[in-house]
Design a protein around this motif. Structure first.
Motif, PDB file in Angstrom:
ATOM      1  N   CYS A  18      63.438  24.862 -39.941  1.00  0.00           N
ATOM      2  CA  CYS A  18      62.491  24.644 -38.849  1.00  0.00           C
ATOM      3  C   CYS A  18      62.517  25.824 -37.885  1.00  0.00           C
ATOM      4  N   LEU A  19      61.338  26.228 -37.428  1.00  0.00           N
ATOM      5  CA  LEU A  19      61.230  27.355 -36.500  1.00  0.00           C
ATOM      6  C   LEU A  19      60.958  26.912 -35.067  1.00  0.00           C
ATOM      7  N   LEU A  20      60.789  25.602 -34.857  1.00  0.00           N
ATOM      8  CA  LEU A  20      60.334  25.119 -33.560  1.00  0.00           C
ATOM      9  C   LEU A  20      61.328  25.414 -32.449  1.00  0.00           C
ATOM     10  N   SER A  21      62.616  25.148 -32.676  1.00  0.00           N
ATOM     11  CA  SER A  21      63.623  25.370 -31.645  1.00  0.00           C
ATOM     12  C   SER A  21      63.686  26.844 -31.249  1.00  0.00           C
ATOM     13  N   GLY A  22      63.637  27.714 -32.235  1.00  0.00           N
ATOM     14  CA  GLY A  22      63.651  29.144 -31.938  1.00  0.00           C
ATOM     15  C   GLY A  22      62.410  29.587 -31.188  1.00  0.00           C
ATOM     16  N   HIS A  23      61.272  29.002 -31.539  1.00  0.00           N
ATOM     17  CA  HIS A  23      60.012  29.371 -30.894  1.00  0.00           C
ATOM     18  C   HIS A  23      60.010  28.986 -29.414  1.00  0.00           C
ATOM     19  N   ILE A  24      60.505  27.782 -29.113  1.00  0.00           N
ATOM     20  CA  ILE A  24      60.428  27.301 -27.735  1.00  0.00           C
ATOM     21  C   ILE A  24      61.566  27.834 -26.864  1.00  0.00           C
ATOM     22  N   LEU A  25      62.805  27.823 -27.396  1.00  0.00           N
ATOM     23  CA  LEU A  25      63.973  28.119 -26.561  1.00  0.00           C
ATOM     24  C   LEU A  25      64.802  29.299 -27.060  1.00  0.00           C
ATOM     25  N   ASP A  26      64.341  29.983 -28.093  1.00  0.00           N
ATOM     26  CA  ASP A  26      65.096  31.084 -28.672  1.00  0.00           C
ATOM     27  C   ASP A  26      66.459  30.614 -29.188  1.00  0.00           C
ATOM     28  N   ARG A  27      66.511  29.364 -29.678  1.00  0.00           N
ATOM     29  CA  ARG A  27      67.728  28.822 -30.301  1.00  0.00           C
ATOM     30  C   ARG A  27      67.393  28.527 -31.759  1.00  0.00           C
ATOM     31  N   ASP A  28      67.876  29.368 -32.631  1.00  0.00           N
ATOM     32  CA  ASP A  28      67.488  29.335 -34.037  1.00  0.00           C
ATOM     33  C   ASP A  28      68.118  28.144 -34.761  1.00  0.00           C
ATOM     34  N   GLY A  29      67.299  27.168 -35.153  1.00  0.00           N
ATOM     35  CA  GLY A  29      67.788  26.000 -35.862  1.00  0.00           C
ATOM     36  C   GLY A  29      68.376  26.327 -37.217  1.00  0.00           C
ATOM     37  N   ASN A  30      68.019  27.469 -37.796  1.00  0.00           N
ATOM     38  CA  ASN A  30      68.546  27.860 -39.096  1.00  0.00           C
ATOM     39  C   ASN A  30      69.867  28.611 -38.992  1.00  0.00           C
ATOM     40  N   ARG A  31      70.351  28.752 -37.773  1.00  0.00           N
ATOM     41  CA  ARG A  31      71.642  29.411 -37.576  1.00  0.00           C
ATOM     42  C   ARG A  31      72.557  28.535 -36.720  1.00  0.00           C
ATOM     43  N   GLY A  32      72.318  27.214 -36.785  1.00  0.00           N
ATOM     44  CA  GLY A  32      73.230  26.259 -36.172  1.00  0.00           C
ATOM     45  C   GLY A  32      72.989  25.942 -34.715  1.00  0.00           C
ATOM     46  N   MET A  33      71.863  26.395 -34.132  1.00  0.00           N
ATOM     47  CA  MET A  33      71.660  26.235 -32.691  1.00  0.00           C
ATOM     48  C   MET A  33      70.464  25.363 -32.346  1.00  0.00           C
ATOM     49  N   CYS A  34      70.083  24.449 -33.228  1.00  0.00           N
ATOM     50  CA  CYS A  34      68.890  23.631 -33.005  1.00  0.00           C
ATOM     51  C   CYS A  34      68.995  22.826 -31.719  1.00  0.00           C
ATOM     52  N   ALA A  35      67.979  22.928 -30.863  1.00  0.00           N
ATOM     53  CA  ALA A  35      67.922  22.156 -29.622  1.00  0.00           C
ATOM     54  C   ALA A  35      67.218  20.817 -29.826  1.00  0.00           C
ATOM     55  N   GLN A  36      66.826  20.510 -31.039  1.00  0.00           N
ATOM     56  CA  GLN A  36      66.147  19.273 -31.419  1.00  0.00           C
ATOM     57  C   GLN A  36      64.899  19.005 -30.580  1.00  0.00           C
ATOM     58  N   PRO A  37      64.002  19.975 -30.464  1.00  0.00           N
ATOM     59  CA  PRO A  37      62.787  19.743 -29.677  1.00  0.00           C
ATOM     60  C   PRO A  37      61.880  18.678 -30.278  1.00  0.00           C
ATOM     61  N   CYS A  38      62.074  18.340 -31.551  1.00  0.00           N
ATOM     62  CA  CYS A  38      61.274  17.257 -32.142  1.00  0.00           C
ATOM     63  C   CYS A  38      61.680  15.899 -31.598  1.00  0.00           C
ATOM     64  N   ARG A  39      62.789  15.816 -30.848  1.00  0.00           N
ATOM     65  CA  ARG A  39      63.247  14.553 -30.269  1.00  0.00           C
ATOM     66  C   ARG A  39      62.889  14.430 -28.776  1.00  0.00           C
ATOM     67  N   TRP A  40      62.319  15.469 -28.186  1.00  0.00           N
ATOM     68  CA  TRP A  40      62.066  15.455 -26.748  1.00  0.00           C
ATOM     69  C   TRP A  40      60.920  14.500 -26.388  1.00  0.00           C
ATOM     70  N   ASN A  41      60.819  14.199 -25.114  1.00  0.00           N
ATOM     71  CA  ASN A  41      59.780  13.307 -24.618  1.00  0.00           C
ATOM     72  C   ASN A  41      58.620  14.147 -24.071  1.00  0.00           C
TER      73      ASN A  41
END
Length: 409
Positions: free
Chosen positions: A178-201
């Motif tokens: 997934c590229l979403l976390s990296g796109h929004i917060l510069d936290r690359d989900g493919n390198r262990g830093m997913c911020a889980q933006p798909c769970r946000w409100n």
């Protein structure tokens, strides 16, 4: 019929102990680097050595995740880390990147290799290719139906093992890429830093979507043929289908959840262990109370994912988005005195005399327990236990065992 391994998550030492006590045949965990769950507590090299020794003394296995996709400048650190592992007998490395696999085979040639779901294996050809490079096991992509898994099992050598997720969170992207976390917060989900933006409100105002904690970052909303696209998936559960999964020839049943609680790890592991035991007893009988157990842990709306239905029917956003909270994890039993009839507890959440509660022990669903009399460390009578992690004593009508869990109802 071969009995599948039950593989549970271990985000830290407490969770690992819970997994092993409640029936896991193996655990998967991460070091402080190169694992896809960087926000979990994870294990230092010293802690990893201790964890492996602890599990091996119980006859269980430990798999170490090395499933990020390192960049060029990270390989020197990766090589050093692999060298540090030479004296730690982990049972397997879970790897999602071909470069990591090649380096691991060079430095740790005798360590078993499992291919991570991050590698997106969806065919027999994928599995055979990975096996030709030295992999013992393939963790299949979540996006496969059970019929597709059966086809793969029939088309690959018997000594190539298959592992599948049977419970826990799914990802909107292809097995986690997934590229979403990296796109929004510069936290690359493919390198262990997913911020889980798909769970946000999120809230839609006009033609913009805004997340409740980040109003300064509005994002445009576009419609295609009158539809918008929703991100958060349901959670997988397969408790009703354990016989079919066993008979499909899956070698390892994997539970997702290194970021979840020790209570989650214990309950989910215990429930699937009971179902597997029932099947191999020769007299399988489905127990509706297994569902009650799985409903007691943190989860989003459950579904069977891709196993039996098109993802648009059974894996996409729940009708009721968000998490269902788990039952209160009140305490864990440290010891029990036959002489006094008292259990020594380590408290996890506040509870009081007179509260309704249940106790959970390995191999059984939760059962009622009375909170009639409690004592503090000085054996003074108390009516409530307000402070997390205090040691207290509970008078019980029957023996409890170390590791038993006291929970709310």
């Amino acid at each position: 019929m071969k009995r599948p391994e039950l593989l549970s998550p271990a985000g830290n030492f407490e969770k690992m102990k819970a997994a092993l006590l409640y029936g896991a045949d193996a655990v998967y965990l991460s070091g402080k680097i190169f694992g896809m769950r960087a926000a979990a507590d994870n294990f230092t090299t010293e802690e990893l050595a201790e964890a492996v020794e602890y599990a091996h003394n119980l006859g269980r296995r430990v798999y170490l995740t090395l499933n990020t996709m390192p960049r060029e400048y990270e390989y020197a650190l990766l090589e050093k880390y692999l060298c540090d592992l030479k004296n730690i007998p982990v049972d397997a490395l879970i790897i999602g990147d071909i470069g990591v696999l090649m380096l691991a085979k060079k430095i740790l040639p005798d360590t078993e290799i499992h291919i991570s779901t991050q590698a997106n294996a969806v065919s027999a050809a994928d599995c055979i290719a990975w096996a030709s490079l030295g992999a013992k096991r393939i963790v299949l992509a979540r996006e496969l139906t059970l019929e597709e898994i059966k086809m793969i099992r029939a088309a690959i050598p018997a000594d190539v093992e298959l592992e599948c997720f049977i419970h826990g969170s799914m990802c909107i992207s292809y097995s986690g890429r997934c590229l979403l976390s990296g796109h929004i917060l510069d936290r690359d989900g493919n390198r262990g830093m997913c911020a889980q933006p798909c769970r946000w409100n999120y809230t839609i105002r006009g033609y913009e979507i805004t997340e409740e904690k980040r109003p300064e970052l509005p994002m445009p909303v576009e419609e295609v043929n009158g539809e918008t696209f929703i991100m958060a998936s349901r959670d997988t559960w397969t408790i009703q289908h354990i016989p079919e999964l066993i008979e499909a020839g899956i070698d390892s049943f994997k539970i997702e959840g290194r970021m979840k609680s020790a209570y989650y790890t214990a309950v989910v592991t215990n429930t699937y262990k009971m179902a597997i035991d029932s099947y191999f007893s020769g007299n399988y009988e489905y127990n509706d109370l297994w569902e009650r157990e799985l409903l007691s842990v943190t989860h989003r709306e459950y579904a069977t994912g891709y196993y039996f239905a098109d993802s648009r029917q059974d894996a996409n956003l729940a009708k009721t988005p968000g998490y269902y909270k788990e039952k209160a994890y009140l305490a864990v039993v440290l010891s029990y005195s036959e002489e006094s009839g008292e259990a020594c507890l380590s408290q996890r959440n506040k509870f009081s005399v007179g509260d309704s509660a249940e106790y959970l022990t390995p191999g059984s669903v939760g059962k009622p327990i009375s909170i009639d009399a409690m004592f503090d460390e000085n054996h003074e009578v108390i009516t409530s236990a307000p402070h997390p992690y205090m040691t207290l004593y509970l008078k019980t009508e029957f023996p409890l065992k170390p590791g038993d869990i006291i929970r709310g109802v």
